[in-house]
Structures are given as C-alpha cells and as structure tokens.
Motif scaffolding. Structure first.
Motif, PDB file in Angstrom:
ATOM      1  N   ILE A  85      20.961 -21.151  42.788  1.00  0.00           N
ATOM      2  CA  ILE A  85      21.324 -20.691  41.407  1.00  0.00           C
ATOM      3  C   ILE A  85      21.072 -19.769  41.611  1.00  0.00           C
ATOM      4  N   VAL A  86      21.705 -18.500  41.242  1.00  0.00           N
ATOM      5  CA  VAL A  86      20.910 -17.140  41.137  1.00  0.00           C
ATOM      6  C   VAL A  86      22.212 -16.860  40.247  1.00  0.00           C
ATOM      7  N   VAL A  87      22.047 -16.818  38.888  1.00  0.00           N
ATOM      8  CA  VAL A  87      22.699 -16.718  37.827  1.00  0.00           C
ATOM      9  C   VAL A  87      22.583 -15.363  36.982  1.00  0.00           C
ATOM     10  N   LEU A  88      23.553 -14.312  36.813  1.00  0.00           N
ATOM     11  CA  LEU A  88      23.514 -12.609  36.584  1.00  0.00           C
ATOM     12  C   LEU A  88      24.093 -12.148  34.749  1.00  0.00           C
ATOM     13  N   SER A  89      22.935 -12.589  33.868  1.00  0.00           N
ATOM     14  CA  SER A  89      23.103 -11.895  32.938  1.00  0.00           C
ATOM     15  C   SER A  89      23.689 -10.732  32.735  1.00  0.00           C
ATOM     16  N   ALA A  90      24.028 -10.231  30.952  1.00  0.00           N
ATOM     17  CA  ALA A  90      24.586  -9.247  30.886  1.00  0.00           C
ATOM     18  C   ALA A  90      22.823  -8.238  31.315  1.00  0.00           C
TER      19      ALA A  90
ATOM     20  N   GLN B 279      18.126 -15.282  26.817  1.00  0.00           N
ATOM     21  CA  GLN B 279      18.933 -16.247  25.333  1.00  0.00           C
ATOM     22  C   GLN B 279      19.914 -17.122  26.591  1.00  0.00           C
ATOM     23  N   LEU B 280      20.333 -16.783  27.597  1.00  0.00           N
ATOM     24  CA  LEU B 280      20.943 -17.729  28.486  1.00  0.00           C
ATOM     25  C   LEU B 280      19.914 -18.821  29.618  1.00  0.00           C
ATOM     26  N   GLN B 281      18.634 -18.157  29.772  1.00  0.00           N
ATOM     27  CA  GLN B 281      17.666 -18.669  30.241  1.00  0.00           C
ATOM     28  C   GLN B 281      16.785 -20.396  29.472  1.00  0.00           C
ATOM     29  N   ALA B 282      17.120 -20.006  28.081  1.00  0.00           N
ATOM     30  CA  ALA B 282      16.727 -21.090  27.246  1.00  0.00           C
ATOM     31  C   ALA B 282      17.244 -22.109  27.471  1.00  0.00           C
ATOM     32  N   ARG B 283      19.124 -21.476  26.947  1.00  0.00           N
ATOM     33  CA  ARG B 283      19.855 -22.284  26.765  1.00  0.00           C
ATOM     34  C   ARG B 283      19.983 -23.015  28.065  1.00  0.00           C
ATOM     35  N   LEU B 284      19.629 -22.719  29.401  1.00  0.00           N
ATOM     36  CA  LEU B 284      19.790 -23.053  30.401  1.00  0.00           C
ATOM     37  C   LEU B 284      19.110 -24.485  31.193  1.00  0.00           C
ATOM     38  N   ASP B 285      17.701 -23.204  30.791  1.00  0.00           N
ATOM     39  CA  ASP B 285      16.424 -24.637  30.552  1.00  0.00           C
ATOM     40  C   ASP B 285      16.863 -25.968  29.367  1.00  0.00           C
TER      41      ASP B 285
ATOM     42  N   ASP C 222      29.549 -26.082  20.220  1.00  0.00           N
ATOM     43  CA  ASP C 222      28.899 -24.968  21.033  1.00  0.00           C
ATOM     44  C   ASP C 222      29.530 -23.814  20.791  1.00  0.00           C
ATOM     45  N   HIS C 223      29.568 -23.422  19.831  1.00  0.00           N
ATOM     46  CA  HIS C 223      30.244 -22.339  19.597  1.00  0.00           C
ATOM     47  C   HIS C 223      29.294 -20.764  19.702  1.00  0.00           C
ATOM     48  N   GLU C 224      27.606 -21.002  19.792  1.00  0.00           N
ATOM     49  CA  GLU C 224      27.335 -20.500  19.423  1.00  0.00           C
ATOM     50  C   GLU C 224      27.013 -19.192  20.665  1.00  0.00           C
ATOM     51  N   ASP C 225      27.519 -19.538  22.439  1.00  0.00           N
ATOM     52  CA  ASP C 225      27.647 -18.734  23.249  1.00  0.00           C
ATOM     53  C   ASP C 225      27.942 -17.050  22.729  1.00  0.00           C
TER      54      ASP C 225
END
Length: 686
Positions: free
Chosen positions: A201-206, A214-220, A683-686
């Motif tokens: 699984i490869v997740v590409l962020s901005a 932030q995205l890594q922390a949410r997925l973790d 979940d609107h903090e995205d």
C-alpha cells in the motif's frame, strides 16, 4: 424513470434561466439605485431641496433592489434543488430500494469481475477493527458506519482481483468535497484492500512534510492489526519519509507460505504481512522507492499493490509532469498495481492529465453526493444578501488597503466572541478559531504582508474607546443583521456581547502576532500563508479568510479551505476578497460564481449519467468552462480532449455542450456513491 430524469433536467434548465433573469433584474435595480443616488447627491450639493416624492422614489428603489436580491437567491436555491432531484431520480432508476443505506452500495456499469461480493469469502479483519474504532472511540452511529461499509465496498469492487492469475491494472477516482472526511474514506478503502489481499500500500500525500506527517498519524491510529493476524509493516512513520533501504532490502521481501506457488496465490496472501508507506509526491522519493522495489527478490508481477493518491487535486505544473512520469515508472514495474485518486473537484489535475497517463482515472469514477450538514460553495453562494446593504452575506469586497484588512481582523475578534457567547455551561466548545490570510507566492512579499498584519494587529487597540466603537459599528452593521436573518443565536446588542468579548481578548493575549506559515494549526490564531502551503491550513476552525489583492483570480479553488462542517456557526463565516478585475473586466466574485457553476454542472451530469465514461469528462469540463468564461488552467489543459474522446468511441455530441450528454456509452463508468456522506461531521478535521 428516464422520462422523469429528462423532466428534471428540463426543470434544471428552467431554473437556470430564471436565475439568469433574476441576475439581470438585480443589475438593473442596482443601476437605477446608483443613478438616483447620484441625482440626490447633486440635489444635496446645491440649493435645491429633496421633496417627499423623491425620497419615496428612493425608498421604492431600495425595496426593489432587496426584492431582486431575494429572488436571485431563491432561483439559485431552486437550481440546486433541481440538480439534486436529477441525482435522486437517477438513483431510483439504479436501485430497487431508494434508501440512504442502499444508495451507498449502488454500482454503475459492469464490474471488472465479481470477486469482491458478499457471497465471496473475504476476511474482514482490518475493516472490522477500524469499524469498531469508529463506534467506540469516534462516536459514529451504527447506521453511519454501515453506509461507509457499503460505499467503500463500491470502490474496492472496482479494483482487480489481487489473487487472479493474470495481472491487471485499474485506475480510478473518488470525487468528494473539500473538508468532508477524505481520510476516513481512504482508510476504509485501504483496510478492505488489505483484507482482500493487497500487500503493498503506497499512500501519496501532498508534497509537504507537515501534511504527510498528519496523514501518517491518522492512518497509524486507524489501521490497527489484531494480535495473531497478518501484520502491517510500516516503512515510513511520523518522523521520516521513505528512505533508501540499502542493507535492509529484506523488508521488501514478501514471504511465501507455499514456496512453489506465486506470491499472489491466496494461500500466500492470507498469511503475508502488508507493507504500508505514506510518502510525499516528490520525484526523488518515488524514484527511490522504484529503485528499491526493482532490487527486491519477490517477482514484482506477483505483488498486489494499491496506490492511493490523497493529492489528486494538485494543480498540474512542470513538476507535476515529472511526478507523473515517476508515477508511471512505479505503475510500470508493478503490473498488479491499482491507482485510486481522491479529489474534491471535477477539475482535479488527474482529470486534466493526458488520458494515457498512469493517474488518469480511465476505468472508473465514484462520485459522492454532498454530505448532510456540509457547508459548501452552493450554500455560500445561495445565501441571502445582507438585509441592510448590497452584496452576499458571506463575502466582503476590499481594495487591498489597511481599511479592509483591519475590518477582517475586527471580524475575526467579533466572531470569536460570538462563538464564546453561544457556549453553554457544560455544552459544546469550539476548540479552534482562526483566520487565514492568503498572500503572494514570493517569500519576500509574503514576509512583508506578515509584518504588516502583525503591526496592524498590535495597533488595533481593541480595549480603547476608539477600538470598541469600531467593533460595535461592525457588529451592528454586519454581524448582527446577517446572524439574525439566518436565525442564529446572537446577542441583542453589542453591550450584551462585551463580557464574552473581554474574555476573548484575554485569550488572544498569547497570540499577539500572526503565526506565519507555520507547520501546525494554531488555536485562536492568525496564519499568513502563500498559495504553496494553503492545504496546510484547512480546518473547521477557519472562520475568516482574507485574500490579498496580489493573489488574484488564480486562487479561486483556495477559498474552499473555509468549507466543511461548521455546525452552529455557519452565519459567522466571512470571505474578504479583492476588488481588482481580471482579464475581460471580471471580478473575483464573478469568477468564483463561474467556478461554482461549472463544478455543480459537472457533478450533476456525472450523477445523471451513470454510464458516462471517465474519458468523456474532460471534454465536458472544457465545454462548460469555456461557456462560463472560466479562467485558469482548467480550460487550456482540456482543450482538444473532444477529438481524443471521439477517437476512443465517446459520443461526438460532447463537443456541442452539456445538453447533448443524453446517451451514455456502455462500459465501466461513473458511479454515484455515498462514501461517508453524512458521517463526516465526526471526522471533519481532514
């Protein structure tokens, strides 16, 4: 049902004509009011007196103007309703049961295979764990989780079977809305993909480390692995992006339970660990990953991989073209790779890319309806005008001088005080309240703006008599009438607001200067940012947005940073926009309205035609954007797509305009889904 859809489309066109007529009447009323005002000014300046008839004529013109504004708002609302009706009728045609729960599971067009069906034994370990987390820790209701369950299934079903003998690639897009819970949508898809057998699984962020972290922390936090089940090995974390593995290449070696079978055999996938990477869309990092994968001992054509693009909205530039090449390299070495881009606008760069590129959604598009309780561009644009003045309720036009900037700062203070006023003992509290100033891209100019704002804030002197008088005047002329008109809770007078205003100013004492383009959001703060880092500062706490004149019309999409879920304070949202005119004399507000119209019309066409092919969407964008005279890259980058679509078998009538999208081309196409549509308030903090 098709007849009902055609009738609804006719209603939508009629509503649009009514809106255009109402707009013309509004312009005429404004001109009449201006001419009469000029005449009255002449009379006042001379010796002539204004008689009762002239004064009455003036009052009548004001009433006509207010009526025209109300009619325009009403016709805009009718147009939105008509588009919604088209979507509802389309869903009724697709689904036997028109319930909200079933809507999330609707599928448009034939599936690639029927490998991911309820009757198929697919384990749900990671999804079950995430589902329980939503219920226990994030206070989601069972019905909300059920809708996310079915809608994420709709996306995973579009992917290829990871256990199939022949490798197959598929690319698609999930089209949602800004600030509407995108991370939850992505997490659900990833969890189910892991359960189904995808092992890379490869997740590409901005391309900003703060967003990647932030995205890594949410997925973790969300992708937890129960003890004794297939593990998830994380090759990135919140402290570092992907680095060359060098001597640790064994971390990319996928273990086999049955050595003499390919890795994609179900007996191997069921027991193998998953590798998860959250990486920035950075040319060096992606090619570093490609280089390491090519050194791995596991045959790459046997590895089921899923690439999630969380930054599919990013504008296409020369750097994006290079990134596109790197992404093609990644897809090229992984024959079983699936690409899913998550976008918040139909004019995302993935749609405007060449149809042959690795990230063009050539196989499917899942379009999400507007979430319940969502505060978006249509809600802002269709809002009633201010009762005692000209212009819409949420927009303020400024010339770029200190007066407009000072008013924006004053509004920032007042809206914070009103939020505090609305807090009941033991009730809801607003954890964030902040203001965003969008400045130029050049660092020196941005720093000059930051310094200017800091000096103006320090000189505001809110505690003095002059400062209080300034706040009272703004409260009575702007905030109070708008909030009353919307039926919001608001003090009856400025005097009643003073106690909470004093407390608010005390809270601001530790934030006496703007935070700049800092990494983290600041509670009760001011952020000055350039366009490059705008996505770092998107939050439901954002209440006031100020666009400096130097940002220009190219910042149209940036205004979406203020959208999302603002329950209890929608009336307080303010946008201060430049008064400067662009090419052809257009204003920022007129270009924003054109952008909104194109966005709405594309979504309506996508919803109304489930069989619409993704390749047909770029010509539709070009037609609508050109018809609305929408500036920017969204027009130029899709010109010439019509010919390509016709060569690929799409309807040649596309070139004539949106009304010709009446017959869809069969095939795997656009799906109307509900990926977490009404559950994003949690979940609107995205």
């Amino acid at each position: 049902m098709k007849r009902k859809i055609r009738e609804a489309q006719v209603e939508a066109r009629a509503a649009q004509q009514q809106r255009d007529l109402a707009r013309e009447e509004l312009v005429q009323a404004q001109r009449s009011l201006l001419q009469t005002g000029m005449a009255l000014d002449v009379l006042r300046s001379g010796s002539s007196r204004i008689d009762d008839a002239q004064a009455q004529s003036w009052s009548q013109l004001i009433e006509q103007l207010q009526q025209a504004q109300a009619e325009l708002s009403e016709t805009k609302f009718l147009l939105v309703q008509a588009h919604s009706k088209i979507s509802e009728l389309t869903l009724e045609r697709v689904l036997p049961d028109n319930s909200l729960t079933d809507r999330a599971a609707s599928v448009a067009g034939p599936e690639p295979t029927r490998w991911h069906e309820p009757a198929t034994p697919v384990r749900t370990i990671h999804w079950d764990t995430y589902r329980q987390l939503l219920l226990d820790r994030r206070a989601w209701t069972p019905s909300q989780v059920a809708r996310l369950d079915k809608s994420s299934d709709a996306v995973v079903r579009k992917l290829a079977d990871p256990r199939a003998g022949l490798p197959t690639q598929r690319t698609g897009m999930v089209l949602g809305y800004p600030q509407a819970g995108k991370t939850s949508d992505m997490t659900a898809v990833v969890a189910k993909a892991v359960d189904a057998g995808y092992r890379l699984i490869v997740v590409l962020s901005a391309p900003l480390e703060s967003i990647r972290t932030q995205l890594q922390a949410r997925l973790d936090e969300s992708l937890l692995t129960p003890f004794g089940t297939g593990e998830i090995h994380r090759l990135t974390d919140t402290n570092f992006d992907y680095k060359a593995l060098a001597a640790r290449l064994e971390t990319l070696q996928f273990e086999k339970t049955v050595p003499d079978t390919p890795f994609n055999d179900g007996r191997n996938l069921d027991h193998a660990a998953t590798r998860l990477l959250v990486v920035k869309k950075n040319l060096t990092i992606i090619r570093r990953l490609v280089n390491d994968l090519q050194k791995a001992r596991t045959p790459l054509h046997e590895i089921p991989a899923l690439i999630i693009d969380a930054d599919a909205d990013s504008t296409s530039t020369s750097k994006q073209n290079a990134l596109g090449s790197a992404l093609e390299e990644l897809m090229g070495i992984l024959p079983r790779a699936q690409y899913v881009g998550f976008a918040t606008t139909p004019m995302a760069s993935a749609f405007l890319a060449a149809e042959a590129s690795a990230h063009f959604p050539r196989d499917f598009v899942v379009s999400l309806p507007r979430p319940e309780g969502y505060f978006g561009l249509p809600e802002i644009n269709a809002a009633a005008a201010r009762p005692s003045g000209l212009g819409p309720a949420h927009f303020r036009t400024v010339e770029g001088g200190e007066q407009g900037l000072r008013e924006a700062l004053d509004m920032f203070v007042l809206t914070a005080a009103v939020k505090a006023y609305r807090e009941l003992p033991g009730g809801r509290r607003w954890s964030q309240h902040w203001m965003l100033l969008l400045g130029p891209a050049r660092a020196s100019e941005l720093q000059a703006l930051r310094t200017r704002v800091a000096e103006l804030w320090a000189a505001s002197d809110f505690e003095s008599q002059a400062g209080r008088a300034r706040l009272q005047a703004l409260f009575e002329s702007d905030l109070l009438p708008v909030s009353r008109q919307k039926g919001a809770v608001v003090p009856l007078s400025f005097v009643e607001l003073v106690p909470t205003l004093d407390k608010t100013l005390d809270q601001f004492s530790s934030h006496q200067s703007p935070s700049g383009a800092g990494v983290d959001l600041v509670t009760l703060g001011i952020v000055v940012s350039g366009p490059q880092r705008i996505r770092e500062h998107s939050s439901t706490g954002l209440t006031v947005i100020y666009l400096s004149a130097s940002t220009g019309p190219s910042m149209l999409p940036a205004i979406t940073s203020g959208l999302g879920f603002h329950a209890g304070c929608e009336d307080l949202i303010r946008f201060y926009i430049p008064q400067t005119r662009g090419q052809g004399g257009s204003t920022f507000l007129s270009e924003l309205e054109a952008y909104l119209q194109v966005d709405e019309e594309i979504r309506a066409q996508v919803a109304a035609m489930p069989s619409l092919l993704p390749i047909e969407i770029p010509p539709l964008i070009a037609t609508l954007a050109k018809g609305r005279a929408l500036p920017g890259p969204s027009v130029s980058r899709v010109q010439g797509r019509r010919e390509h679509a016709e060569q690929a078998g799409a309807s040649s009538e596309l070139a004539d305009g949106p009304a010709s999208i009446g017959t869809g081309v069969g095939g795997d196409g656009v799906e109307v889904g509900e990926l977490g549509a009404d559950l994003d308030a949690h979940d609107h903090e995205d």
